[in-house]
Design a protein around this motif. Structure first.
Motif, PDB file in Angstrom:
ATOM      1  N   CYS A 367       0.809  -1.231   0.000  1.00 32.41           N
ATOM      2  CA  CYS A 367       0.000   0.000   0.000  1.00 32.41           C
ATOM      3  C   CYS A 367       0.836   1.274   0.000  1.00 32.41           C
ATOM      4  O   CYS A 367       0.329   2.339   0.394  1.00 32.41           O
ATOM      5  N   TRP A 369       2.050   4.484  -1.862  1.00 28.95           N
ATOM      6  CA  TRP A 369       1.186   5.183  -2.806  1.00 28.95           C
ATOM      7  C   TRP A 369       1.605   4.983  -4.254  1.00 28.95           C
ATOM      8  O   TRP A 369       0.763   4.874  -5.155  1.00 28.95           O
ATOM      9  N   THR A 372       0.227   1.684  -5.140  1.00 29.43           N
ATOM     10  CA  THR A 372      -1.235   1.757  -5.194  1.00 29.43           C
ATOM     11  C   THR A 372      -1.694   2.336  -6.529  1.00 29.43           C
ATOM     12  O   THR A 372      -2.578   1.775  -7.196  1.00 29.43           O
ATOM     13  N   LEU A 382      -6.582  -4.863  -5.343  1.00 29.71           N
ATOM     14  CA  LEU A 382      -5.461  -4.761  -4.410  1.00 29.71           C
ATOM     15  C   LEU A 382      -5.720  -5.599  -3.160  1.00 29.71           C
ATOM     16  O   LEU A 382      -6.750  -5.441  -2.503  1.00 29.71           O
ATOM     17  N   CYS A 384      -4.380  -5.849   0.352  1.00 31.39           N
ATOM     18  CA  CYS A 384      -3.648  -4.832   1.108  1.00 31.39           C
ATOM     19  C   CYS A 384      -2.932  -5.425   2.323  1.00 31.39           C
ATOM     20  O   CYS A 384      -3.573  -5.951   3.231  1.00 31.39           O
ATOM     21  N   ASN A 394      -3.366   4.312   4.040  1.00 28.55           N
ATOM     22  CA  ASN A 394      -3.698   4.024   2.645  1.00 28.55           C
ATOM     23  C   ASN A 394      -4.617   2.813   2.547  1.00 28.55           C
ATOM     24  O   ASN A 394      -5.551   2.788   1.737  1.00 28.55           O
ATOM     25  N   LYS A 395      -4.343   1.807   3.370  1.00 30.44           N
ATOM     26  CA  LYS A 395      -5.194   0.612   3.384  1.00 30.44           C
ATOM     27  C   LYS A 395      -6.637   0.966   3.698  1.00 30.44           C
ATOM     28  O   LYS A 395      -7.577   0.493   3.044  1.00 30.44           O
ATOM     29  N   ILE A 398      -8.140   2.667   0.631  1.00 34.08           N
ATOM     30  CA  ILE A 398      -8.325   1.718  -0.475  1.00 34.08           C
ATOM     31  C   ILE A 398      -9.527   0.819  -0.225  1.00 34.08           C
ATOM     32  O   ILE A 398     -10.364   0.595  -1.103  1.00 34.08           O
TER      33      ILE A 398
END
Length: 486
Positions: A367, A369, A372, A382, A384, A394-395, A398
């Motif tokens: 994860c 960026w 991603t 994805l 994660c 970010n997880k 997402i």
């Protein structure tokens, strides 16, 4: 007259790569670009190789490696150890080193015949003072997502009003403008602890609003709620938020053709292979590697897996790891038993090329960026598995906000067990819900491409940024820009 900008990416290949993509965007719009590079204090072979590749691939961009900072004067605070002699954290050493690079950066900017703006990496906070001294417009290039930025710009004011630390809050749920609810433990560890590194991180985000604007490597439709919160001024309490420009996704174009894994992928069916890789710094202990291997074998799915040697606790992040001994790290007979449907690579793969290959069907990612966006622009779901820094945040974005991935449970408990690896890989590759996820990602892939086209949201945002920059440049007595003069 041609505008001239200097990009200052700070330390780390992960920050240099998107900055090079930004440089290419400037060039496409007729702006002359120089990238001022900081060589890591610990010699890293991959830095020189990355710079050489970038320079060879982009002859219209000037790359300049800054000289090292002047030696520390006698009695000065060391950049590697605290006053009591204990080693400083990796994060604090980085900030201290980048602070010491202000003098070489200033000298370099003064030596150029023309500079119209300085664009800096998020960690290059001391470059704000250099730009102010030279009276240059200064912009941030935030190489992560708008969601992260919305939360982290809020952190200094929230932290100032707390009587405890985020660490002590544990799994307590937090709420920030522009973000779905998430656990305090999902924040980057460096923001959560009462230590010097935390103060440096908070100072970094506290000073970011001093800039003339923030370029973000995202596109508006991917992170609508976060972008709206930023533009509405909800993320910087009691201060004005500088303009934000969503100009992404800026991802590398790849271009590797001869790697063995690409030839192997050529022989696989469309969308049949799960790709597992965890960034330039991601490593696992032997036990976790064994669990991944067992899960992959039991899933009966095709896979391409990049394995790195485990990192010991006392190793610096910049140190080059030895090539992994796959026979010693993986279960007995695993490579032989899975050779007809899997390929394990040592240390590295041409990630963008693998993700864009027709045979790749899903992406197990840390994860980061860059990764991603590379997965999204390739149209891949994805899986994660965040490891460090802002990756847990970010997880959340997402999985909860973008709905483009699923969580590999156990990453926060130090072990993702084989059963979880098997279950999630089967789910994403063969289930109806997995098929629905893949369809959502393909739709977002199309929106990402549209954003970058002429007339798209990211294209328009970059044009707006260039117009705003023009307004900040000095004018002659008749109102004409003096672009090109210091």
């Amino acid at each position: 007259m041609t505008k001239n900008v200097v990009l200052y990416p700070g330390l780390g290949v992960g920050h240099l790569t998107p900055m090079v993509e930004l440089a290419k965007l400037f060039v496409r719009h007729g702006v002359a670009v120089t990238v001022a590079l900081v060589e890591p204090p610990v010699k890293a072979p991959n830095f020189s190789a990355t710079v050489a590749r970038a320079a060879a691939s982009n002859p219209t961009i000037t790359f300049h490696v800054l000289p090292p900072p002047p030696p520390e004067p006698s009695g000065a605070t060391s950049t590697t150890s605290s006053d009591d002699g204990t080693p400083k954290s990796h994060v604090l050493q980085m900030f201290d080193y980048l602070g010491a690079m202000s003098a070489p950066l200033r000298d370099f900017l003064r030596s150029l015949p023309a500079v119209d703006a300085l664009v800096i990496d998020m960690f290059c906070v001391d470059a704000l003072d250099v730009a102010a001294e030279l009276r240059l417009p200064v912009y941030y290039f935030y190489a992560s997502g708008a969601g992260d930025l919305a939360v982290l710009l809020n952190i200094p004011s929230v932290r100032a009003g707390m009587k405890t630390s985020f660490t002590e809050l544990g799994d307590a749920v937090l709420s920030f403008p522009g973000a779905p609810p998430f656990k305090a433990s999902d924040l980057p560890a460096e923001t959560s602890k009462d230590r010097e590194a935390s103060k440096a991180i908070l100072r970094m985000f506290q000073r970011m609003p001093e800039s003339d604007g923030i370029l973000i490597n995202t596109f508006e439709s991917l992170e609508t709620r976060a972008v709206r919160a930023l533009r509405d001024g909800l993320c910087v309490p009691n201060r004005a938020t500088p303009p934000v420009y969503c100009i992404g996704p800026l991802v590398s174009g790849g271009g590797e053709k001869e790697h063995e894994c690409l030839r192997w992928l050529d022989a696989q069916p469309d969308r049949s292979v799960v790709f597992l890789t965890f960034g330039s710094l991601g490593t696992f202990p032997k036990k976790q590697l064994e669990e991944i291997a067992v899960g992959l074998e039991k899933s009966e799915q095709r896979f391409l897996w990049v394995v790195r040697s485990p990192r010991s606790d006392d190793q610096n992040f910049n140190e080059l790891l030895p090539e992994p001994d796959l026979e010693a790290l993986l279960p007995d007979g695993f490579l032989e038993r899975t050779k007809d449907r899997g390929l394990v690579l040592r240390s590295w793969a041409p990630q963008v090329d693998v993700l864009g290959h027709r045979a790749t069907g899903a992406f197990v990612t840390h994860c980061g960026w860059n990764s991603t966006l590379e997965g999204i622009t390739a149209g891949l779901p994805l899986l994660c598995w965040p490891l460090y820094a802002e990756q847990r945040m970010n997880k959340v974005f997402i999985v909860e906000e973008m709905k483009l991935g699923v969580e590999m449970r156990g990453y926060d408990k130090e072990m993702v067990v084989a059963e979880e690896v098997e279950t999630k890989i089967k789910w994403v590759m063969v289930s109806e819900d997995g098929r629905a996820l893949r369809e959502r990602v393909l739709a977002v892939k199309d929106r990402a491409a549209e954003a970058l086209k002429e007339g798209g949201s990211s294209y328009a945002a970059f044009i707006e940024f260039l117009k705003d920059l023009e307004l900040r440049l000095p004018k002659d007595s008749e109102g004409r820009s003096l672009s090109g003069n210091n």
